[in-house]
Design an enzyme around this catalytic site. Structure first.
Site, mmCIF file in Angstrom:
data_model
loop_
_atom_site.group_PDB
_atom_site.id
_atom_site.type_symbol
_atom_site.label_atom_id
_atom_site.label_comp_id
_atom_site.label_asym_id
_atom_site.label_seq_id
_atom_site.Cartn_x
_atom_site.Cartn_y
_atom_site.Cartn_z
ATOM 1 N N LYS A 1 2.377 18.312 -6.181
ATOM 2 C CA LYS A 1 3.479 17.342 -6.143
ATOM 3 C C LYS A 1 4.546 17.867 -7.111
ATOM 4 O O LYS A 1 4.734 17.372 -8.219
ATOM 5 C CB LYS A 1 2.979 15.942 -6.520
ATOM 6 C CG LYS A 1 3.922 14.850 -6.100
ATOM 7 C CD LYS A 1 3.251 13.490 -6.144
ATOM 8 C CE LYS A 1 4.255 12.359 -6.187
ATOM 9 N NZ LYS A 1 5.218 12.322 -5.088
HETATM 10 N N1 PMP Z 1 4.389 13.058 0.903
HETATM 11 C C1 PMP Z 1 5.358 13.136 -0.019
HETATM 12 C C2 PMP Z 1 6.403 14.207 0.117
HETATM 13 C C3 PMP Z 1 5.397 12.226 -1.073
HETATM 14 O O1 PMP Z 1 6.374 12.286 -1.989
HETATM 15 C C4 PMP Z 1 4.405 11.221 -1.152
HETATM 16 C C5 PMP Z 1 4.444 10.240 -2.261
HETATM 17 N N2 PMP Z 1 3.744 10.736 -3.386
HETATM 18 C C6 PMP Z 1 3.414 11.188 -0.176
HETATM 19 C C7 PMP Z 1 3.426 12.110 0.848
HETATM 20 C C8 PMP Z 1 2.330 10.161 -0.223
HETATM 21 O O2 PMP Z 1 1.461 10.415 -1.298
HETATM 22 P P1 PMP Z 1 0.668 9.269 -2.015
HETATM 23 O O3 PMP Z 1 0.088 8.407 -0.966
HETATM 24 O O4 PMP Z 1 -0.364 9.980 -2.810
HETATM 25 O O5 PMP Z 1 1.637 8.512 -2.863
#
Ligand code: PMP
Length: 290
Positions: free
Chosen positions: A159
């Site tokens: 991330k």
């Molecule tokens: N894809 C992207 C590009 C994101 O920024 C997020 C948010 N973190 C997600 C998917 C979903 O991830 P999560 O469910 O872990 O928040």
């Protein structure tokens, strides 16, 4: 709080070992994170005093940094304590939590081995990510010209802040075109995700979702898949082609910020907020508060 600039608020932020007044949580302009995107972050939500899947988020922060070669100088347990302290300092019970790490200014060039790893944790009240008035009709997406990169072209399982450059550009372009968000295809032309949320479709009662081989396998995505299985909904992970959009009965996107958000339109295709979306949205909303 909505509308207030993020660098000019009351409250407290943890930065590099101490909790400081919100406006004093600063870094130098010549830091590697700012110039070369050596920065990772987490987005988490606390519901009724409890951070949903808190440990998973702390683990992912460390993993995201590791992928970029950055060693966060904290353990998962330490990050867990810091998050709780930040929440207490700000007197929050429902909140969005942002934990992040970036390289400092000891070096200013591509090589960054001498830089220190800085860490911060902030929390604030944040309502729904998308307009709550769209709950019954669903949000609108438009396909972006930007494609999610291949795993050998970017650290796609981290991330990492740098991956969001094309997300912001896509989101801006689609907002300018009158849509709520972007649908992003991947480097092969398969459906990947929205600009900050994973993608699900329902077809003949079956839940379909793209294989997360070049984008984040979101914690919400994994939660929703587990909920679907508990509810005896068949789940299939596979490559989804944009040509299939016309054949889907329901669409929704998932993310910590976005939660389970129904989609009412993609490009010229219209969708209703159907029974599977409603069931999973309700199951998710119950789970995060349990
Ligand atoms: N894809 C992207 C590009 C994101 O920024 C997020 C948010 N973190 C997600 C998917 C979903 O991830 P999560 O469910 O872990 O928040």
């Amino acid at each position: 709080m909505a509308g207030l600039p993020f660098d000019d608020r009351d409250g407290f932020i943890w930065i590099n070992g101490e909790i400081v007044p919100w406006r004093e949580a600063k870094t130098h302009v010549l830091c590697h994170g700012l110039h070369y995107a050596s920065s990772v972050f987490e987005g988490e939500r606390m519901y009724d005093g409890k951070i949903f899947k808190s440990r998973e988020h702390s683990e992912r922060l460390i993993k995201s940094a590791d992928i970029l070669g950055m060693k966060i100088p904290l353990s998962v347990d330490e990050i867990e304590i810091i998050k709780q302290n930040v929440i207490k300092a700000n007197n929050l019970t429902s909140a969005y939590i942002r934990a992040f790490a970036w390289r400092g200014g000891e070096q200013m060039g591509v090589s960054a081995k001498l830089t220190k790893i800085h860490v911060g944790v902030a929390a604030w009240e944040w309502g729904t990510y998308f307009d709550p008035e769209k709950r019954d009709k669903g949000i609108t997406l438009k396909t972006s010209p930007w494609h999610r990169p291949a795993p050998d072209c970017a650290p796609t399982q981290s991330k990492a802040a740098g991956l969001y450059m094309i997300c912001t550009m896509s989101k801006h372009a689609m907002e300018d075109a009158g849509f709520d968000d972007a649908l992003m295809l991947d480097y092969r032309g398969y459906i990947a995700e929205a600009s900050a949320a994973n993608f699900f479709a329902v077809k003949d009662g079956k839940l379909l979702t793209p294989t997360p081989d070049c984008f984040l396998n979101g914690i919400t995505r994994q939660t929703v898949i587990a909920l679907a299985k508990d509810l005896d909904i068949e789940v299939e992970e596979r490559h989804l082609k944009p040509e299939e959009l016309a054949s889907f009965d329901e669409i929704f996107v998932t993310g910590t910020a976005a939660e389970v958000t129904a989609v009412g339109q993609i490009d010229a295709h219209q969708y209703t907020v159907g029974p599977v979306t409603k069931m999973l949205r309700e199951a998710y909303e119950t789970l995060v508060r349990s």
